[in-house]
Scaffold this motif. Structure first.
Motif, mmCIF file in Angstrom:
data_model
loop_
_atom_site.group_PDB
_atom_site.id
_atom_site.type_symbol
_atom_site.label_atom_id
_atom_site.label_comp_id
_atom_site.label_asym_id
_atom_site.label_seq_id
_atom_site.Cartn_x
_atom_site.Cartn_y
_atom_site.Cartn_z
ATOM 1 N N ARG A 174 0.845 -1.180 0.000
ATOM 2 C CA ARG A 174 0.000 0.000 0.000
ATOM 3 C C ARG A 174 0.885 1.236 0.000
ATOM 4 O O ARG A 174 1.907 1.288 0.669
ATOM 5 C CB ARG A 174 -0.886 -0.020 1.248
ATOM 6 N N ALA A 175 0.484 2.250 -0.767
ATOM 7 C CA ALA A 175 1.262 3.481 -0.832
ATOM 8 C C ALA A 175 1.308 4.151 0.529
ATOM 9 O O ALA A 175 0.375 4.063 1.316
ATOM 10 C CB ALA A 175 0.632 4.428 -1.848
ATOM 11 N N ALA A 176 2.423 4.777 0.796
ATOM 12 C CA ALA A 176 2.577 5.489 2.063
ATOM 13 C C ALA A 176 1.552 6.610 2.125
ATOM 14 O O ALA A 176 1.225 7.230 1.128
ATOM 15 C CB ALA A 176 3.983 6.042 2.172
ATOM 16 N N GLU A 177 1.064 6.887 3.307
ATOM 17 C CA GLU A 177 0.009 7.860 3.468
ATOM 18 C C GLU A 177 0.466 9.064 4.267
ATOM 19 O O GLU A 177 1.338 8.983 5.111
ATOM 20 C CB GLU A 177 -1.188 7.218 4.177
ATOM 21 N N ILE A 178 -0.194 10.156 3.991
ATOM 22 C CA ILE A 178 -0.017 11.385 4.742
ATOM 23 C C ILE A 178 -1.263 11.550 5.596
ATOM 24 O O ILE A 178 -2.376 11.399 5.110
ATOM 25 C CB ILE A 178 0.150 12.584 3.792
ATOM 26 N N PHE B 85 1.858 9.383 -3.138
ATOM 27 C CA PHE B 85 2.031 9.760 -1.752
ATOM 28 C C PHE B 85 1.111 10.936 -1.456
ATOM 29 O O PHE B 85 1.391 12.070 -1.869
ATOM 30 C CB PHE B 85 3.513 10.132 -1.539
ATOM 31 N N SER B 86 -0.020 10.659 -0.793
ATOM 32 C CA SER B 86 -0.978 11.736 -0.547
ATOM 33 C C SER B 86 -1.869 11.412 0.648
ATOM 34 O O SER B 86 -1.891 10.287 1.139
ATOM 35 C CB SER B 86 -1.844 11.981 -1.781
ATOM 36 N N SER B 87 -2.608 12.410 1.070
ATOM 37 C CA SER B 87 -3.588 12.228 2.141
ATOM 38 C C SER B 87 -4.970 12.041 1.513
ATOM 39 O O SER B 87 -5.164 12.322 0.332
ATOM 40 C CB SER B 87 -3.611 13.459 3.056
ATOM 41 N N ASP B 88 -5.892 11.587 2.329
ATOM 42 C CA ASP B 88 -7.290 11.582 1.910
ATOM 43 C C ASP B 88 -7.832 12.990 2.122
ATOM 44 O O ASP B 88 -7.238 13.808 2.821
ATOM 45 C CB ASP B 88 -8.095 10.590 2.765
ATOM 46 N N MET C 175 -3.404 16.969 0.851
ATOM 47 C CA MET C 175 -2.049 17.284 0.454
ATOM 48 C C MET C 175 -1.398 16.045 -0.134
ATOM 49 O O MET C 175 -1.695 14.923 0.302
ATOM 50 C CB MET C 175 -1.225 17.768 1.652
ATOM 51 N N GLY C 176 -0.542 16.252 -1.108
ATOM 52 C CA GLY C 176 0.151 15.116 -1.690
ATOM 53 C C GLY C 176 1.293 15.529 -2.592
ATOM 54 O O GLY C 176 1.476 16.710 -2.900
ATOM 55 N N LEU C 177 2.051 14.543 -3.001
ATOM 56 C CA LEU C 177 3.150 14.741 -3.932
ATOM 57 C C LEU C 177 2.559 15.055 -5.300
ATOM 58 O O LEU C 177 1.714 14.313 -5.806
ATOM 59 C CB LEU C 177 4.014 13.475 -3.998
ATOM 60 N N ASP C 178 2.978 16.155 -5.890
ATOM 61 C CA ASP C 178 2.475 16.586 -7.194
ATOM 62 C C ASP C 178 3.360 15.993 -8.284
ATOM 63 O O ASP C 178 4.382 16.567 -8.648
ATOM 64 C CB ASP C 178 2.460 18.106 -7.250
ATOM 65 N N VAL C 179 2.971 14.830 -8.800
ATOM 66 C CA VAL C 179 3.803 14.138 -9.794
ATOM 67 C C VAL C 179 3.789 14.845 -11.147
ATOM 68 O O VAL C 179 4.684 14.630 -11.960
ATOM 69 C CB VAL C 179 3.398 12.651 -9.947
#
Length: 179
Positions: free
Chosen positions: A16-20, A167-170, A144-148
């Motif tokens: 599972r992708a890492a979460e914020i 890598f992002s939050s809900d 918030m998340g990584l802006d790819v």
């Protein structure tokens, strides 16, 4: 036997992708307008740390949406705002740099210090006074998340296929009554 065959055929289950996690969020009235106070909790995955150490900048974007429910039509979007923090590493000076989209630039000795601008940004003015109708209740959504999309093109292609780069939050939602 069938289960072993399926496991061998399908391969390992992706992690599972890492979460914020959004640890604190608030919206407040200020003299100049409406300010968002927010903080995040996360550990940067090793893949992303390695990318920064190799000189590739990472962009973390925080998005905010305020909507007002309407019974007769779609919800009214009162405010949409975003802020991006760029984290990079300079191999020559061996310093980390953080730049916020509205102009602040700082240098740091460690990655953790640079990430403090991402994890605990200062209060952010998202709208001027008078934009919201006093007495109305608004739904606030923040993430918030990584802006790819801002990564170099080869990394964008890789990010689509790798869970480390997702890598992002809900969305975190709450209500706010304008004054």
């Amino acid at each position: 036997m069938t289960l072993l065959f399926l496991a061998a055929f399908l391969g390992p289950v992706p992690a599972r992708a890492a979460e914020i996690e959004i640890s604190r969020v608030s919206l407040e009235n200020a003299d100049e307008g409406y300010k968002l106070g927010i903080s995040f909790a996360f550990e940067l995955p090793r893949t992303l740390e390695d990318a920064i150490m190799r000189g590739f900048p990472l962009y973390f974007t925080t998005e905010v949406e305020l909507t007002r429910p309407r019974w007769y039509w779609f919800d009214e979007k009162a405010i949409t705002a975003s802020r991006t923090v760029r984290i990079s590493y300079n191999l020559l000076t061996q310093q980390y740099h953080a730049a916020i989209s509205d102009g602040l630039h700082q240098s740091f000795n460690t990655l953790e210090e640079a990430l403090s601008l991402v994890k605990r940004p200062g209060r952010w003015l998202i709208a001027d006074r008078g934009v919201l109708k006093p007495g109305e209740v608004y739904n606030v959504a923040v993430r918030m998340g990584l802006d790819v999309a801002r990564l170099p093109k080869p990394f964008q292609v890789h990010a689509i296929n790798s869970s480390d780069w997702r890598f992002s939050s809900d969305w975190k939602q709450f209500n706010f009554k304008a004054e």
